[in-house]
Motif scaffolding. Structure first.
Motif, PDB file in Angstrom:
ATOM      1  N   ALA A  95       0.749  -1.100   0.052  1.00  0.00           N
ATOM      2  CA  ALA A  95       0.046  -0.093   0.082  1.00  0.00           C
ATOM      3  C   ALA A  95       0.863   1.222  -0.127  1.00  0.00           C
ATOM      4  O   ALA A  95       0.733   2.190  -0.646  1.00  0.00           O
ATOM      5  N   ARG A  96       1.911   1.071   0.768  1.00  0.00           N
ATOM      6  CA  ARG A  96       2.802   2.248   0.666  1.00  0.00           C
ATOM      7  C   ARG A  96       3.544   2.667  -0.445  1.00  0.00           C
ATOM      8  O   ARG A  96       3.507   3.817  -0.790  1.00  0.00           O
ATOM      9  N   SER A  97       3.876   1.721  -1.012  1.00  0.00           N
ATOM     10  CA  SER A  97       4.501   1.778  -2.400  1.00  0.00           C
ATOM     11  C   SER A  97       3.757   2.521  -3.479  1.00  0.00           C
ATOM     12  O   SER A  97       4.227   3.168  -4.064  1.00  0.00           O
ATOM     13  N   TYR A  98       2.454   1.881  -3.594  1.00  0.00           N
ATOM     14  CA  TYR A  98       1.621   2.484  -4.596  1.00  0.00           C
ATOM     15  C   TYR A  98       1.179   3.860  -4.387  1.00  0.00           C
ATOM     16  O   TYR A  98       1.312   4.724  -5.206  1.00  0.00           O
ATOM     17  N   ALA A  99       1.122   4.163  -3.011  1.00  0.00           N
ATOM     18  CA  ALA A  99       0.730   5.302  -2.428  1.00  0.00           C
ATOM     19  C   ALA A  99       1.827   6.513  -2.796  1.00  0.00           C
ATOM     20  O   ALA A  99       1.551   7.521  -2.994  1.00  0.00           O
ATOM     21  N   ALA A 100       3.228   5.806  -2.709  1.00  0.00           N
ATOM     22  CA  ALA A 100       4.584   6.687  -3.005  1.00  0.00           C
ATOM     23  C   ALA A 100       4.438   7.157  -4.405  1.00  0.00           C
ATOM     24  O   ALA A 100       4.933   8.093  -4.934  1.00  0.00           O
ATOM     25  N   GLU A 101       3.748   6.255  -5.180  1.00  0.00           N
ATOM     26  CA  GLU A 101       3.723   6.289  -6.861  1.00  0.00           C
ATOM     27  C   GLU A 101       2.730   7.195  -7.213  1.00  0.00           C
ATOM     28  O   GLU A 101       2.444   7.144  -8.503  1.00  0.00           O
ATOM     29  N   GLY A 102       2.024   7.703  -6.215  1.00  0.00           N
ATOM     30  CA  GLY A 102       0.673   8.696  -6.663  1.00  0.00           C
ATOM     31  C   GLY A 102      -0.614   8.110  -6.711  1.00  0.00           C
ATOM     32  O   GLY A 102      -1.625   8.691  -7.070  1.00  0.00           O
ATOM     33  N   ALA A 103      -0.599   6.697  -6.496  1.00  0.00           N
ATOM     34  CA  ALA A 103      -2.065   5.952  -6.493  1.00  0.00           C
ATOM     35  C   ALA A 103      -2.798   6.446  -5.371  1.00  0.00           C
ATOM     36  O   ALA A 103      -2.551   6.762  -4.177  1.00  0.00           O
ATOM     37  N   ARG A 104      -4.207   6.226  -5.509  1.00  0.00           N
ATOM     38  CA  ARG A 104      -5.222   6.229  -4.549  1.00  0.00           C
ATOM     39  C   ARG A 104      -5.396   4.940  -4.066  1.00  0.00           C
ATOM     40  O   ARG A 104      -5.956   4.167  -4.666  1.00  0.00           O
ATOM     41  N   VAL A 105      -4.986   4.703  -2.750  1.00  0.00           N
ATOM     42  CA  VAL A 105      -5.062   3.466  -2.233  1.00  0.00           C
ATOM     43  C   VAL A 105      -6.217   3.214  -1.252  1.00  0.00           C
ATOM     44  O   VAL A 105      -6.472   3.876  -0.247  1.00  0.00           O
ATOM     45  N   ILE A 106      -6.805   2.211  -1.346  1.00  0.00           N
ATOM     46  CA  ILE A 106      -7.847   1.533  -0.380  1.00  0.00           C
ATOM     47  C   ILE A 106      -6.995   0.310   0.330  1.00  0.00           C
ATOM     48  O   ILE A 106      -6.724  -0.515  -0.196  1.00  0.00           O
ATOM     49  N   LEU A 107      -7.008   0.475   1.617  1.00  0.00           N
ATOM     50  CA  LEU A 107      -6.266  -0.471   2.430  1.00  0.00           C
ATOM     51  C   LEU A 107      -7.686  -1.412   3.019  1.00  0.00           C
ATOM     52  O   LEU A 107      -8.501  -0.823   3.803  1.00  0.00           O
ATOM     53  N   ALA A 108      -7.609  -2.871   2.727  1.00  0.00           N
ATOM     54  CA  ALA A 108      -8.776  -3.492   3.220  1.00  0.00           C
ATOM     55  C   ALA A 108      -8.123  -4.630   4.331  1.00  0.00           C
ATOM     56  O   ALA A 108      -7.104  -5.312   4.016  1.00  0.00           O
ATOM     57  N   ASP A 109      -8.821  -4.699   5.335  1.00  0.00           N
ATOM     58  CA  ASP A 109      -8.324  -5.656   6.401  1.00  0.00           C
ATOM     59  C   ASP A 109      -9.368  -5.789   7.647  1.00  0.00           C
ATOM     60  O   ASP A 109     -10.228  -4.826   7.756  1.00  0.00           O
TER      61      ASP A 109
END
Length: 251
Positions: free
Chosen positions: A22-36
């Protein structure tokens, strides 16, 4: 920022490998949904990402429950308008110290439902949205080298991860016409605890010379979902520092 404006769902994202992805995608500009299922940790991870300038939201979800998966995808579309990438990372291991002879049907079902059924449900619902995208979408399942080799008394876990591997090539064929790639990663020993506590022999038994880190799996995800790599689908990528080809684990 190669993933700017991409909507990415990462399951099992509260901690460990999922959090690193999740952190890696966010660092590349993505809008991330964390599900858990781990609400407090999931919220904290999402907060950490936002405090670093990334875009992230946490949604509580049990991926083995169909109604919760349907709600996860609906809420993602509500927040971000689309689903571009799905990383199926959520999973559980065999019951602690449950031998083959003591493993119950209910315990088997719990592992299979979370690991294999969870991948199916989240993929099915996400693909319904991805196929509406002009560029399709990308799905990555996190399997395990336990789909290829085993230690004693890991039957449920190994079977679930093997199912994920088979689901990968089946989905790649089914979803290809809709522009959706489906790939699988087989992580080996990925240390999610205190890396400094590892012994020299732990590192030395890897041909690569070290034990894996969550970021190693995150980088593999970024590679497989990159639009320039859309010719890769139905593939299984072993990320284990060479342990599988060595064939044995030294004590």
């Amino acid at each position: 920022m190669r993933y700017k404006d991409h909507s990415v769902i990462v399951t099992g994202a509260a901690r460990g490998i999922g959090a690193a992805i999740a952190r890696s995608y966010a660092a590349e500009g993505a809008r991330v949904i964390l599900a858990d299922l781990l609400v407090e940790q999931g919220e904290r991870t999402a907060d950490d990402i936002r405090s670093g300038g990334g875009q992230a939201r946490f949604i509580a979800c049990d991926v083995s429950r169909e109604e919760q998966v349907v709600a996860l995808i609906a809420r993602t579309v509500e927040h971000y308008g689309a689903v571009d990438i799905l990383i199926n990372n959520a999973g559980i291991a065999d019951p602690h110290q449950a031998s083959f002879y003591d493993l119950t049907g209910d315990q088997w079902d719990r592992v299979m439902n979370t690991n294999a059924k969870g991948c199916f449900l989240t993929s099915r619902e996400a693909a319904k949205i991805m196929r509406l995208n002009e560029q399709g979408g990308a799905i990555v399942h996190i399997s395990s080298t336990r789909a290829l080799m085993s230690e004693p008394h890991t039957e449920a876990y190994a079977a679930s991860k093997g199912a994920i591997a088979s689901l990968t090539h089946a989905m790649a064929v089914s979803l290809g016409p809709d522009g959706i790639t489906v790939n699988c990663i087989y992580p080996g020993w990925i240390e999610t605890g205190d890396y400094r506590e590892l012994r020299e022999i732990d590192h030395a038994q890897h041909p690569a010379g070290r034990v894996g880190k969550p970021e190693d799996i995150a980088r593999a995800c970024l590679y497989l979902t990159d639009s320039v790599n859309r010719f890769i689908t139905g593939a299984g990528l072993v990320v284990d520092g060479g342990m599988t080809v060595k064939m044995i684990y030294e004590p």
